[in-house]
Design a protein around this motif. Structure first.
Motif, short mmCIF file in Angstrom:
data_model
loop_
_atom_site.label_atom_id
_atom_site.label_comp_id
_atom_site.label_asym_id
_atom_site.label_seq_id
_atom_site.Cartn_x
_atom_site.Cartn_y
_atom_site.Cartn_z
N ILE A 73 78.60 140.47 40.33
CA ILE A 73 78.69 141.75 39.62
C ILE A 73 77.34 142.14 39.02
O ILE A 73 77.07 143.32 38.82
CB ILE A 73 79.78 141.74 38.53
CG1 ILE A 73 79.45 140.76 37.41
CG2 ILE A 73 81.15 141.44 39.14
CD1 ILE A 73 80.40 140.86 36.22
N LEU A 74 76.50 141.15 38.77
CA LEU A 74 75.17 141.46 38.25
C LEU A 74 74.33 142.19 39.29
O LEU A 74 73.43 142.97 38.95
CB LEU A 74 74.46 140.16 37.82
CG LEU A 74 73.15 140.29 37.05
CD1 LEU A 74 73.32 141.12 35.78
CD2 LEU A 74 72.63 138.90 36.70
N GLU A 75 74.63 141.96 40.55
CA GLU A 75 73.93 142.65 41.63
C GLU A 75 74.29 144.13 41.71
O GLU A 75 73.52 144.94 42.22
CB GLU A 75 74.27 142.00 42.98
CG GLU A 75 73.63 140.66 43.21
CD GLU A 75 73.96 140.12 44.59
OE1 GLU A 75 73.04 140.02 45.43
OE2 GLU A 75 75.15 139.82 44.84
N SER A 76 75.45 144.48 41.21
CA SER A 76 75.94 145.85 41.34
C SER A 76 75.28 146.77 40.32
O SER A 76 75.26 146.47 39.12
CB SER A 76 77.45 145.89 41.15
OG SER A 76 77.91 147.23 41.09
N PRO A 77 74.76 147.91 40.76
CA PRO A 77 74.14 148.87 39.82
C PRO A 77 75.16 149.56 38.92
O PRO A 77 74.78 150.21 37.95
CB PRO A 77 73.45 149.87 40.76
CG PRO A 77 74.20 149.79 42.04
CD PRO A 77 74.66 148.37 42.15
N THR A 78 76.46 149.43 39.23
CA THR A 78 77.48 150.09 38.43
C THR A 78 78.05 149.19 37.33
O THR A 78 78.86 149.66 36.52
CB THR A 78 78.63 150.57 39.32
OG1 THR A 78 79.25 149.44 39.95
CG2 THR A 78 78.13 151.55 40.37
N THR A 79 77.65 147.93 37.29
CA THR A 79 78.16 147.01 36.27
C THR A 79 77.65 147.44 34.89
O THR A 79 76.44 147.56 34.69
CB THR A 79 77.73 145.57 36.56
OG1 THR A 79 78.33 145.14 37.78
CG2 THR A 79 78.15 144.63 35.44
N PRO A 80 78.54 147.64 33.92
CA PRO A 80 78.09 148.04 32.59
C PRO A 80 77.45 146.86 31.84
O PRO A 80 77.82 145.71 32.04
CB PRO A 80 79.38 148.49 31.90
CG PRO A 80 80.47 147.79 32.62
CD PRO A 80 80.01 147.63 34.04
N ALA A 81 76.46 147.17 31.01
CA ALA A 81 75.79 146.18 30.15
C ALA A 81 75.37 144.92 30.92
O ALA A 81 75.76 143.81 30.56
CB ALA A 81 76.70 145.80 28.99
N PRO A 82 74.56 145.06 31.97
CA PRO A 82 74.16 143.87 32.76
C PRO A 82 73.37 142.86 31.95
O PRO A 82 73.42 141.65 32.26
CB PRO A 82 73.33 144.47 33.89
CG PRO A 82 72.91 145.82 33.42
CD PRO A 82 74.01 146.30 32.53
N ALA A 83 72.65 143.28 30.92
CA ALA A 83 71.90 142.31 30.11
C ALA A 83 72.85 141.32 29.44
O ALA A 83 72.52 140.14 29.28
CB ALA A 83 71.06 143.03 29.06
N SER A 84 74.04 141.77 29.08
CA SER A 84 75.03 140.87 28.49
C SER A 84 75.51 139.84 29.50
O SER A 84 75.79 138.69 29.15
CB SER A 84 76.23 141.67 27.96
OG SER A 84 75.85 142.50 26.89
N VAL A 85 75.60 140.24 30.76
CA VAL A 85 75.99 139.30 31.82
C VAL A 85 74.91 138.22 31.96
O VAL A 85 75.21 137.03 32.07
CB VAL A 85 76.22 140.03 33.15
CG1 VAL A 85 76.60 139.03 34.25
CG2 VAL A 85 77.30 141.09 33.01
N ILE A 86 73.64 138.64 31.97
CA ILE A 86 72.54 137.67 32.07
C ILE A 86 72.57 136.72 30.89
O ILE A 86 72.44 135.49 31.04
CB ILE A 86 71.18 138.38 32.13
CG1 ILE A 86 71.10 139.31 33.34
CG2 ILE A 86 70.04 137.35 32.18
CD1 ILE A 86 69.84 140.16 33.38
#
Length: 454
Positions: A73-86
Motif C-alpha cells: 500500500i505504500l507503493e500506491s499514490p492513493t494511500t493516505p498519510a504514507p509517512a505514517s505507514v513508513i
C-alpha cells in the motif's frame, strides 16, 4: 483497494497465525482500515495494530506477515498519510528505534546475539542464573514466580529473537521502495523515507545497502531548501556510513560525505541542519568543537531549533528520536570525553535557573548521566568525598534550585537514581555542604518565575 494489495492480504492464512491476543483474524480488517479516507478510522487501526501485532514493542508470529501488505500500500499514490505507514514499518522492524541511537543498527551483532540464544552454552548460563535467583527468593510467592520465569523465560527469549529478526528482514525488503520515495512530492514522505533507510546498512562490504547511500547523497544535492528532508538525509548517511566504518570499510563516498559535513556545520546554516551535521560527525568520529557546541546548545536552549523547522503542520514531525532532539543530543554527547570540552557542563548547568520544572527534570537526567555515567545498579550510596569537581558542581547546582523545582519528589527521585541523597532539598544541600533551612537569600527569578539561590 489495489487488487495486488488485496491478493497479498488474502494469501495469508491469518487464522493459523497468532499475536498478543490469540488468533490474528482481526489483522486483515485493521490493515484495510489504514486506507480509510477518515483520519479517525486510520488512527483506530494504528491503535489496534500497535496493540495486537506490536504489543509493547513485542513482535509476534503474525507481525512479519503484515509487512508485505504495508509495503504494497505504500507503493500506491492513493494511500493516505504514507509517512505514517513508513513510521509504523520502522517501528515494527526495530521495536523502539530511539534505543539504537546514536550508533545505528549493527545487524551482524544482532544476528550473532540471536544465534547465541539458541546454543546449549547460553541455555546452561541461563539456567544457572535463574537457579541462583530462585535460591535467593525472599518468600514462597517470589520463589514460585522465579521458577515460572526459569521455566518459560528462555523459550520466550528465543521466540522473541526469531520474530524480531523475521520482521526486520521483511521490512528490509522495502529498501528499494524507500529509496524511490526519496523523490516523492510530499516533504514528510521524503523525510521519513530517508529516516527508514538509516536502519538498513546491509551486512559486510559486499552485501551492504550502498545504493541507499547513493540515493541519500542525491538528496543532499537537491534538497538544500527543505530543512527537514536535508537534515534527515544527513543523519541517515551518518548512521549508514558509521555502521560500515565500524566494520573496517571506509569508502571514498564516506570520505566525501565527511568533507561535506563541513559546509553543513556553518553558522549560517539552519540550526536543525547544524544539529544533523553534529550528530553525524560524532557518529563518524570526525567531530569538531563547533559540533559539540551545537549539541550543548540544543540541551541548554529549547528554542535553539525552531519548532517550525522540525514540525510540519498536522504532520508527524522530525522522524529521528520521535523528534526529541534534546534526548538525541544528550546521547551523542555521552559518547564523548567531555574533559576535552570543559565548556559543555558549565553551559548546561547555567541553563537550570531559566528552566521550567519539567525542563529542569529532563535536563537533570542528562547532566547526571554526563557527570556520573549510566544509572548505577547498586544502591550503596555515593560518599561526597568521592565526587570530582564536575560532579560536585552538578549536585550543587541542583541543590541550589528553588523550592518550586523541589516541590514533590521528582527531582529528588532523579538524584537518588545516581545514589545522591534527594529525599528533600535540605538533605541534598546538607550532603553537598550548603546551608539548610529557609528559602535562602539572594534568590533570583528564572524566566518562568522559578527561584534559584545565588
Amino acid at each position: 483497494m489495489d487488487p495486488a494489495a488485496q491478493r497479498c492480504l488474502d494469501s495469508v492464512n491469518w487464522t493459523s497465525l497468532h499475536h498478543a491476543y490469540g488468533e490474528a483474524t482481526d489483522v486483515p480488517d485493521n490493515l484495510r482500515a489504514l486506507l480509510s479516507p477518515n483520519k479517525s478510522d486510520r488512527s483506530d487501526a494504528y491503535e489496534a495494530l500497535y496493540s495486537n501485532i506490536f504489543h509493547q514493542t513485542t513482535r509476534y508470529e503474525a507481525t512479519a506477515y503484515a509487512v508485505p501488505y504495508l509495503l504494497r500500500i505504500l507503493e500506491s499514490p492513493t494511500t493516505p498519510a504514507p509517512a505514517s505507514v513508513i513510521n509504523y514499518l520502522v517501528d515494527l522492524a526495530l521495536g523502539i528505534p530511539s534505543t539504537f541511537l546514536p550508533q545505528g543498527v549493527d545487524i551482524i551483532a544482532w544476528r550473532q546475539r540471536a544465534r547465541k540464544i539458541n546454543t546449549p552454552g547460553y541455555e546452561n548460563e541461563y539456567n544457572a542464573e535463574q537457579d541462583e535467583l530462585v535460591s535467593q527468593a525472599r518468600d514462597e510467592n517470589q520463589r514460585k514466580m522465579r521458577e515460572y520465569v526459569r521455566r518459560v523465560g528462555l523459550e520466550r527469549q528465543r521466540r522473541d529473537a526469531k520474530y524480531e529478526l523475521a520482521t526486520y528482514d521483511a521490512v528490509c525488503v522495502g529498501v528499494p521502495l524507500f529509496q524511490k520515495l526519496l523523490e516523492d512530492e510530499d516533504v514528510e514522505v521524503r523525510a521519513f523515507a530517508a529516516y527508514a533507510l538509516a536502519w538498513f546498512p546491509g551486512e559486510g562490504a559486499a552485501g551492504r545497502n550502498s545504493s541507499s547511500a547513493v540515493a541519500l547523497q542525491r538528496v543532499l544535492d537537491r534538497e538544500d531548501e527543505d530543512i527537514m528532508v536535508l537534515s534527515s538525509a544527513i543523519i541517515a548517511l551518518g548512521l549508514l556510513n558509521g555502521c560500515w566504518k565500524d566494520g573496517g570499510v571506509v569508502s571514498e563516498r564516506t570520505d566525501d560525505f565527511i568533507c561535506r559535513l563541513r559546509e553543513y556545520r556553518a553558522s549560517t546554516r539552519p540550526s536543525l541542519v547544524r544539529f544533523a551535521a553534529a550528530v553525524s560527525s560524532v557518529r563518524l568520529l570526525h567531530y569538531l568543537p563547533e559540533d559539540v557546541s551545537v549539541l550543548a546548545s540544543v540541551l541548554a536552549n529549547r528554542s535553539f531549533i525552531p519548532k517550525s523547522d522540525a514540525q510540519k503542520s498536522d504532520g508527524l514531525g522530525f522522524p529521528f528520536h520521535d523528534g526529541d532532539l534534546f534526548q538525541y543530543s544528550g546521547k551523542a554527547l555521552n559518547t564523548l570525553d567531555l574533559e576535552e570540552y570543559p565548556g559543555v557542563m558549565p553551559t548546561l548547568l547555567d541553563a537550570f535557573p531559566r528552566s521550567g520544572r519539567v525542563e529542569a527534570f529532563e535536563l537533570a537526567e542528562v547532566v547526571l548521566e554526563l557527570a556520573f555515567g549510566p544509572r548505577p545498579e547498586d544502591k550503596d550510596g555515593r560518599p561526597v568525598e568521592s565526587l570530582n569537581e564536575i560532579q560536585r558542581q552538578t549536585v550543587t547546582t541542583l541543590a541550589r534550585l528553588g523550592m518550586t523545582h523541589w516541590r514533590g519528589s521528582i527531582l529528588g527521585d532523579i538524584l537518588q537514581e545516581w545514589n545522591i541523597p534527594g529525599g528533600s532539598r535540605d538533605e541534598c544541600r546538607r550532603y553537598i555542604g550548603l546551608p539548610v533551612g529557609g528559602k535562602g537569600e539572594g534568590s533570583d527569578e528564572g524566566s518562568d518565575g522559578e527561584s534559584y539561590e545565588e
